[in-house]
Design an enzyme around this catalytic site. Sequence first.
Site, PDB file in Angstrom:
ATOM      1  N   SER A 158      34.113  34.006  36.581  1.00 53.32           N
ATOM      2  CA  SER A 158      33.207  32.960  37.035  1.00 53.32           C
ATOM      3  C   SER A 158      33.873  31.599  36.961  1.00 53.32           C
ATOM      4  O   SER A 158      34.787  31.369  36.167  1.00 53.32           O
ATOM      5  CB  SER A 158      31.946  32.945  36.166  1.00 53.32           C
ATOM      6  N   LYS A 159      33.383  30.730  37.792  1.00 51.56           N
ATOM      7  CA  LYS A 159      33.889  29.360  37.859  1.00 51.56           C
ATOM      8  C   LYS A 159      33.735  28.703  36.483  1.00 51.56           C
ATOM      9  O   LYS A 159      34.633  28.006  36.011  1.00 51.56           O
ATOM     10  CB  LYS A 159      33.084  28.615  38.929  1.00 51.56           C
ATOM     11  N   ARG A 160      32.570  28.955  35.846  1.00 52.29           N
ATOM     12  CA  ARG A 160      32.306  28.297  34.567  1.00 52.29           C
ATOM     13  C   ARG A 160      33.335  28.702  33.514  1.00 52.29           C
ATOM     14  O   ARG A 160      33.870  27.894  32.803  1.00 52.29           O
ATOM     15  CB  ARG A 160      30.894  28.650  34.085  1.00 52.29           C
TER      16      ARG A 160
END
Length: 484
Positions: A255-257
Site C-alpha cells: 500500500s501507498k501508506r
Amino acid sequence: MTSKVRARIAPSPTGHLHLGTARTALYNYLFARKEQGDFILRLEDTDEVRSDEKYTADILDGLRWLGMNWDEGPDIGGPFPPYRQTQKTDHYEQVAHKLIAEGKAYFCYASPEELDALREEQKQRNESQRYDNRGRHYSSEEVDNYVKEGRIPVIRFKVEDDRVVSWHDAIKGEIQIHTADIGGDMVIVKSSGIAIYNFAVVVDDIDMKMTHVIRGEDHIHNTAKQILLYEALGMEHPVFAHVPLIVDTDRAKLSKRKHGEAVHILKYRVDGYMPEAMMNYLAQMSWTPLGDKEIFSVEEACQMFDIHKVSKSHAIFDIKKLNWFNAHYLRSLPLNVVTDRAMPYLSDYNLSQYSREKLEEIVKLLREGLEVLGDIKQAGAFFFNEKIEVSDEAVAGLLKQDNSRKVLSKVIESLPQFPWEDPKGCKAIIDGIGKELGMKGKDLYWPVRAALCGCTSGPDLGATLSILGETRVRSRIESLLQPC
Ligand code: GLU
C-alpha cells in the site's frame, strides 16, 4: 454465437499507477489479446475531489511503458464512449430513476445525523454496521416534510434480506456471499447526484458490452452487490475473475501508506528498471506459463496467458526477484536499446569525449555488473571523470604495499607496448607482467583495478584498459605511485 471478448482496466485517477493496478491491467490485456478481444481503458473519475489530470497522465504513461496498448480509451475513443464516468452523470441518474419506477430503488431522506446515531446504536449493541432500510417505509407525509425541510435524498437500491449471491469466479472458483454481509440497501446515487462506484461500474460495463471483469480480490464483496444490480437491470453479468492481492515479503498488503513510492510503477522507470523486466515480473507473480517458463516477452505472454491458471493465493512482491529479472534484461536486451536508456543517467558527464561506439562498449561492460540501470552513473564514473577517488582505505592500503607498487611501476614501463584497440591484448600484457614478477590473481589485478577504477572489482580489465587509453591509464597510475 459467442460475443467478442471485451476486458477492461478501470482505474480511478486519484493516485499514481499502483503496482497492483498495473498487474491487474496486464492480466486483462494478456487475456484480451489471447482471446483476440478488445482491451479497454476507462477512467473511474467520479471522485471529483481526489481525481486529478496529473494522475490520468501518470496512468496512461505507466500502462504504455509496460507495453500495453488499449483499443478504446479516453485518449482514442472507440465505439462505446464515453471513457470517463464524469461524462455520464445524467445517464446514471436516468437508469437509477428507472429502478425507482420499477420499485427496485427509492429516494432515501435519512439525514447523516440519523445514520450516525444508527451506527452508534449498533456499535453499542456490538452489532455489525448496516443500514436498517428505514427509507423503504417513509409515509408520503414524512417525505413531504423532509422535502419542505430542504433535505436532499440519496437513491438507494433495495437489497434482498436473506439471499445468497453466488457466482463462478474464473480464478477463485465458486464464491457465495450472503446479503446479510452486504450492509443493507445500498446507496447508488449520492445527494450530489453523483453515482456511486458499484452502480456506475455496472451501468458502464453493460453499456460498453464488457464480457469479462478481471480485477483485484478486494472487490469480491462489491461483485456480490453488482450481481444484484445486473439482475435488477435485467442483464446477465459478465464473467468475473478476482486476481489475488500483492503483499510484501512480510505478508503486508502493498500500500501507498506503508510502502510509499515503492508501489508507484513509474518510480521503477526513474530508477532504471527495464519495462520488459517489470512486465515479465508482474505477469509471472501469480501465473506460471506451461512448462514453467520464467522469462518471456509481452508478445509471448499474449500467446500463453490462461486466466484459469492464475493462482488463488496472495502474490509476493520481492524486490530481489524483480532485480534478478531486471539484471537479466539489462544483459540481454539489444545493446543500442540499453545504451539509449542509459544516456539520461550519464547526462551529467561529458559524453562527447567518447564516440557512440565507445559509449556502447562502456555500457556493454558495465551492464554485466548492474541490477538497476540507474546505478550506471556511479558504476561508470571512472570512465567519464578525469580524476577518480580511491577513497576506500583497504584499496589505499593495498596500493602502499611494495608488491602493488612493483606491479604498477611495471605497467607504466610497459605502456608503449599496449595494443590499445585490443582489450585481450591489453590483458595479455598485464598477465605477462604477472609472470615476470611471479604474481597472479588479486596480487596482480587488484592494484591495477584500484588505480584505474578506484576499487578492486569492476568490469573486464582488458576492456577497461582499452577504453581508458594510454593517457588516462598513465596519469591514474602515476598519481597513485607518487610517494605518500
Ligand atoms: N476503480 C476501481 C478500482 O480502481 C475499478 C474496479 C473495477 O475494475 O471494477 O479499483
